[in-house]
Design an enzyme around this catalytic site. Structure first.
Site, PDB file in Angstrom:
ATOM      1  N   TRP A 293      30.622   6.500  40.016  1.00  0.00           N
ATOM      2  CA  TRP A 293      30.445   7.577  40.715  1.00  0.00           C
ATOM      3  C   TRP A 293      29.736   7.469  41.993  1.00  0.00           C
ATOM      4  O   TRP A 293      28.904   8.309  42.453  1.00  0.00           O
ATOM      5  CB  TRP A 293      29.995   8.811  40.156  1.00  0.00           C
ATOM      6  N   ILE A 294      30.046   6.397  42.514  1.00  0.00           N
ATOM      7  CA  ILE A 294      28.947   5.877  43.813  1.00  0.00           C
ATOM      8  C   ILE A 294      29.902   6.212  45.251  1.00  0.00           C
ATOM      9  O   ILE A 294      30.905   5.510  45.465  1.00  0.00           O
ATOM     10  CB  ILE A 294      28.567   4.427  43.819  1.00  0.00           C
TER      11      ILE A 294
ATOM     12  N   GLU B 235      21.729  22.983  35.796  1.00  0.00           N
ATOM     13  CA  GLU B 235      21.062  23.216  34.459  1.00  0.00           C
ATOM     14  C   GLU B 235      19.321  22.654  35.077  1.00  0.00           C
ATOM     15  O   GLU B 235      18.525  23.315  34.450  1.00  0.00           O
ATOM     16  CB  GLU B 235      21.590  22.464  33.254  1.00  0.00           C
TER      17      GLU B 235
ATOM     18  N   GLU C  31      23.516  15.880  42.756  1.00  0.00           N
ATOM     19  CA  GLU C  31      21.744  15.836  43.329  1.00  0.00           C
ATOM     20  C   GLU C  31      20.819  16.777  42.290  1.00  0.00           C
ATOM     21  O   GLU C  31      20.007  17.534  42.661  1.00  0.00           O
ATOM     22  CB  GLU C  31      21.760  16.629  44.606  1.00  0.00           C
TER      23      GLU C  31
ATOM     24  N   GLY D 155      23.223   9.464  34.122  1.00  0.00           N
ATOM     25  CA  GLY D 155      23.434  10.261  34.988  1.00  0.00           C
ATOM     26  C   GLY D 155      21.927  10.810  35.414  1.00  0.00           C
ATOM     27  O   GLY D 155      21.131  10.579  36.199  1.00  0.00           O
TER      28      GLY D 155
ATOM     29  N   GLY E 253      45.445  36.353  46.061  1.00  0.00           N
ATOM     30  CA  GLY E 253      46.513  36.679  44.869  1.00  0.00           C
ATOM     31  C   GLY E 253      47.055  35.144  44.501  1.00  0.00           C
ATOM     32  O   GLY E 253      46.578  34.185  44.779  1.00  0.00           O
TER      33      GLY E 253
ATOM     34  N   GLU F 289      14.328  15.851  47.456  1.00  0.00           N
ATOM     35  CA  GLU F 289      13.999  17.486  47.971  1.00  0.00           C
ATOM     36  C   GLU F 289      15.014  17.440  49.169  1.00  0.00           C
ATOM     37  O   GLU F 289      15.832  18.503  49.261  1.00  0.00           O
ATOM     38  CB  GLU F 289      12.481  17.491  48.632  1.00  0.00           C
TER      39      GLU F 289
ATOM     40  N   ARG G  71      46.833  41.374  54.538  1.00  0.00           N
ATOM     41  CA  ARG G  71      47.482  41.534  53.285  1.00  0.00           C
ATOM     42  C   ARG G  71      47.631  42.971  53.156  1.00  0.00           C
ATOM     43  O   ARG G  71      46.720  43.842  53.057  1.00  0.00           O
ATOM     44  CB  ARG G  71      47.224  40.817  51.888  1.00  0.00           C
TER      45      ARG G  71
ATOM     46  N   ILE H  30      41.341  37.477  45.891  1.00  0.00           N
ATOM     47  CA  ILE H  30      41.595  38.163  46.988  1.00  0.00           C
ATOM     48  C   ILE H  30      43.148  37.748  47.411  1.00  0.00           C
ATOM     49  O   ILE H  30      43.713  38.384  48.145  1.00  0.00           O
ATOM     50  CB  ILE H  30      40.474  38.421  48.042  1.00  0.00           C
TER      51      ILE H  30
HETATM   52  C1  LIG Z   1      32.145  13.506  43.325  1.00  0.00           C
HETATM   53  C2  LIG Z   1      30.884  12.872  42.800  1.00  0.00           C
HETATM   54  C3  LIG Z   1      30.185  12.095  43.571  1.00  0.00           C
HETATM   55  C4  LIG Z   1      29.219  11.311  42.998  1.00  0.00           C
HETATM   56  N1  LIG Z   1      28.244  10.659  43.988  1.00  0.00           N
HETATM   57  C5  LIG Z   1      27.294   9.773  43.602  1.00  0.00           C
HETATM   58  C6  LIG Z   1      26.596   8.966  44.310  1.00  0.00           C
HETATM   59  O1  LIG Z   1      26.887   8.581  45.642  1.00  0.00           O
HETATM   60  N2  LIG Z   1      25.463   8.273  43.830  1.00  0.00           N
HETATM   61  C7  LIG Z   1      25.025   8.331  42.606  1.00  0.00           C
HETATM   62  O2  LIG Z   1      24.481   7.911  41.939  1.00  0.00           O
HETATM   63  N3  LIG Z   1      25.761   9.248  41.470  1.00  0.00           N
HETATM   64  C8  LIG Z   1      26.733  10.000  42.000  1.00  0.00           C
HETATM   65  N4  LIG Z   1      27.429  10.990  41.465  1.00  0.00           N
HETATM   66  C9  LIG Z   1      27.007  11.197  39.788  1.00  0.00           C
HETATM   67  C10 LIG Z   1      26.076  12.334  39.564  1.00  0.00           C
HETATM   68  O3  LIG Z   1      24.977  12.471  40.466  1.00  0.00           O
HETATM   69  C11 LIG Z   1      25.996  12.721  38.323  1.00  0.00           C
HETATM   70  O4  LIG Z   1      27.178  12.834  37.856  1.00  0.00           O
HETATM   71  C12 LIG Z   1      24.831  13.661  37.975  1.00  0.00           C
HETATM   72  O5  LIG Z   1      23.586  13.079  38.159  1.00  0.00           O
HETATM   73  C13 LIG Z   1      25.129  14.212  36.404  1.00  0.00           C
HETATM   74  O6  LIG Z   1      25.141  12.865  35.601  1.00  0.00           O
HETATM   75  P1  LIG Z   1      26.244  12.722  34.449  1.00  0.00           P
HETATM   76  O7  LIG Z   1      27.472  12.993  35.173  1.00  0.00           O
HETATM   77  O8  LIG Z   1      25.799  11.556  33.779  1.00  0.00           O
HETATM   78  O9  LIG Z   1      25.695  14.051  33.434  1.00  0.00           O
HETATM   79  P2  LIG Z   1      24.955  14.005  32.294  1.00  0.00           P
HETATM   80  O10 LIG Z   1      23.537  13.633  32.551  1.00  0.00           O
HETATM   81  O11 LIG Z   1      25.491  13.240  31.037  1.00  0.00           O
HETATM   82  O12 LIG Z   1      24.707  15.779  32.068  1.00  0.00           O
HETATM   83  C14 LIG Z   1      25.732  16.335  31.144  1.00  0.00           C
HETATM   84  C15 LIG Z   1      25.285  17.772  30.943  1.00  0.00           C
HETATM   85  O13 LIG Z   1      24.048  17.635  30.166  1.00  0.00           O
HETATM   86  C16 LIG Z   1      23.186  18.542  30.902  1.00  0.00           C
HETATM   87  N5  LIG Z   1      21.808  17.887  30.616  1.00  0.00           N
HETATM   88  C17 LIG Z   1      21.479  16.642  30.620  1.00  0.00           C
HETATM   89  N6  LIG Z   1      20.049  16.295  30.537  1.00  0.00           N
HETATM   90  C18 LIG Z   1      19.690  17.638  30.324  1.00  0.00           C
HETATM   91  C19 LIG Z   1      18.325  18.042  29.900  1.00  0.00           C
HETATM   92  N7  LIG Z   1      17.253  17.517  29.989  1.00  0.00           N
HETATM   93  N8  LIG Z   1      18.239  19.665  29.851  1.00  0.00           N
HETATM   94  C20 LIG Z   1      19.019  20.430  29.784  1.00  0.00           C
HETATM   95  N9  LIG Z   1      20.324  19.814  30.211  1.00  0.00           N
HETATM   96  C21 LIG Z   1      20.658  18.530  30.788  1.00  0.00           C
HETATM   97  C22 LIG Z   1      23.614  18.252  32.307  1.00  0.00           C
HETATM   98  O14 LIG Z   1      23.084  19.388  33.142  1.00  0.00           O
HETATM   99  C23 LIG Z   1      25.173  18.439  32.264  1.00  0.00           C
HETATM  100  O15 LIG Z   1      25.590  19.733  32.144  1.00  0.00           O
HETATM  101  C24 LIG Z   1      28.524  11.698  41.661  1.00  0.00           C
HETATM  102  C25 LIG Z   1      29.349  12.582  40.917  1.00  0.00           C
HETATM  103  C26 LIG Z   1      30.721  13.202  41.481  1.00  0.00           C
HETATM  104  C27 LIG Z   1      31.221  14.186  40.398  1.00  0.00           C
END
Ligand SMILES: Cc1cc2nc3c(=O)[nH]c(=O)nc-3n(C[C@H](O)[C@H](O)[C@H](O)COP(=O)(O)OP(=O)(O)OC[C@H]3O[C@@H](n4cnc5c(N)ncnc54)[C@H](O)[C@@H]3O)c2cc1C
Length: 389
Positions: A160-161, A373, A369, A135, A345, A246, A274, A343
């Site tokens: 998750w697309i 973090e 996006e 991800g 309740g 961006e 309320r 707010i």
């Molecule tokens: C409802 C929903 C819709 C989505 N739609 C799309 C979509 O249309 N297309 C698509 O491609 N993706 C989509 N996603 C995926 C989303 O972009 C990813 O979930 C996101 O990029 C995070 O990746 P991950 O879930 O694998 O988390 P991970 O990368 O496994 O991260 C887990 C945790 O570790 C932290 N972390 C990871 N690396 C570091 C680092 N170097 N330093 C500090 N902290 C770090 C992260 O901040 C997070 O807290 C969607 C997700 C959701 C929930």
């Protein structure tokens, strides 16, 4: 050179668009949100209306059939939509991030072929980056494209697309050279339209962001014409995706602003209705402290979103500004949703009130996006780079 007359014209044009959005939200969206969200049903009729309004092409230039809105106006549109139902802002946003990759990195032939179809909403889609094991660390993806004559053959899976069940295509990130070092030099981006071997295997269940489809996908010897490789050159996929981020971050920030605004609006209204201990709860200081913080967060988020959008419109590098807007506005959405719930309740814990939905929708904004973090790391790196000691 832009004249005062041009400026007035743009301003009138933007005001007309924002007024049309408000009317559309009031009559076509608000009455249906509860039912569609609770049933997790795709808002097909709302999508038809959005097509007619040109929203699928709002940032695509007029020469390619779009409305050609500035990023600042686009952000205002997104914030208004998200203040009523965040899910439908996603139907446009992910689609436009896909469109932006073609707009920024595509060949002229790709722009002429694809952008008018994207703008009309005839061909809608999103972005296919994430995989089960990759991800944040996108360079770890494993979906593979191999060239065979005038096609590429794609194998692998994505998860998750968003917009992948009801949409017709994706900007799909793949490896064209898995051995490349650095790894990003082996990554490429394709516009992939649905066809044999492009299979939606499962629609995912979600805490919030319902009604919009987010799915798992399988690519099984899926063939894509070589002229759908964005920019026509292999090895630039990650760069092309990152250059769109961006804009992606500004639009997620705008969604955060929308949810934060909705939470404030509902809290201000409910706290006047309320009553406890003989007076409306808005007259208790404990509630006033919350409203004061919530209102300030909304205004600060709005200013950050506008500043990032204006920098983007001027063509300046704005990863730090977009990162700050994304981080602050989405945390504001989460904080305001929670305060709005307190707010309300017990009623805040019931699906009868919209705040229950804001509270379930907001967390996605902290993750998508680029997680919050990662935003803070990007901001810190930019601060160090821009202000060397
Ligand atoms: C409802 C929903 C819709 C989505 N739609 C799309 C979509 O249309 N297309 C698509 O491609 N993706 C989509 N996603 C995926 C989303 O972009 C990813 O979930 C996101 O990029 C995070 O990746 P991950 O879930 O694998 O988390 P991970 O990368 O496994 O991260 C887990 C945790 O570790 C932290 N972390 C990871 N690396 C570091 C680092 N170097 N330093 C500090 N902290 C770090 C992260 O901040 C997070 O807290 C969607 C997700 C959701 C929930």
């Amino acid at each position: 050179m832009a004249t005062d007359h041009d400026h007035d014209h743009d301003h009138d044009h933007d005001t007309q668009i924002l007024d049309a959005i408000d009317r559309f939200l009031k009559t076509e969206v608000r009455p249906h949100v509860k039912r569609l969200e609770q049933a997790d049903e795709y808002p097909a009729e709302i999508v038809e209306q959005m097509k007619k309004m040109g929203l699928f092409g709002c940032i695509i230039p007029a020469e390619y059939g779009g409305l050609g809105l500035s990023t600042a106006t686009y952000a205002a549109v997104v914030a208004r939509i998200a203040s009523v139902w965040m899910s439908i802002s996603g139907i446009i946003n992910s689609h436009l991030i896909m469109a932006a990759t073609v707009l920024r990195s595509g060949t002229e032939a790709q722009k002429r072929d694809l952008l008018p179809r994207f703008a009309s909403g005839e061909l809608r889609g999103g972005i296919g980056l994430t995989e089960a094991d990759a991800g944040t660390d996108l360079q770890a993806i494993r979906t593979r494209a191999v060239r065979e004559g005038d096609h590429y053959v794609i194998n692998g899976s994505k998860t998750w697309i968003t917009n992948s069940l009801h949409g017709g295509c994706l900007a799909l990130l793949v490896k064209t050279d898995p051995q490349a070092e650095p790894r990003h030099k082996g990554m490429s981006l394709f516009i992939t339209e649905k066809g044999p071997g492009f299979v939606v295997t499962r629609k995912l269940k979600k805490l919030g962001y319902r009604g919009i489809d987010t799915c798992e996908l399988q690519f099984d010897n899926y063939r894509v014409p070589a002229d759908r490789l964005i920019g026509g050159v292999e090895g630039r996929g990650l760069q092309q995706v990152l250059s769109g981020l961006e804009l992606g971050r500004i639009n997620v920030a705008a969604r955060g602003l929308g949810v934060a605004t909705a939470s404030l609006r509902d809290a201000v209204a409910y706290s006047q209705q309320r009553k406890t201990f003989g007076k409306p709860i808005c007259e208790h200081q404990a509630i006033q402290l919350k409203l004061g913080e919530m209102g300030t967060r909304v205004e600060a988020a709005r200013l950050l979103v506008e500043a990032a959008a204006r920098a983007y419109d001027r063509g300046e590098r704005c990863d730090m500004e977009a990162g700050m807007a994304k981080y602050f506005a989405t945390e504001a959405a989460m904080d305001n949703a929670l305060e709005c719930m307190r707010i309300h309740g017990a009623y805040g814990y019931s699906p009868e009130f919209d705040v229950e939905r804001y509270y379930r929708d907001a967390p996605l904004l902290l993750i998508g996006e680029g997680t919050n973090e990662m935003q803070r790391l990007i901001i810190a790196r930019q601060l160090i780079q821009r202000y060397p000691a």
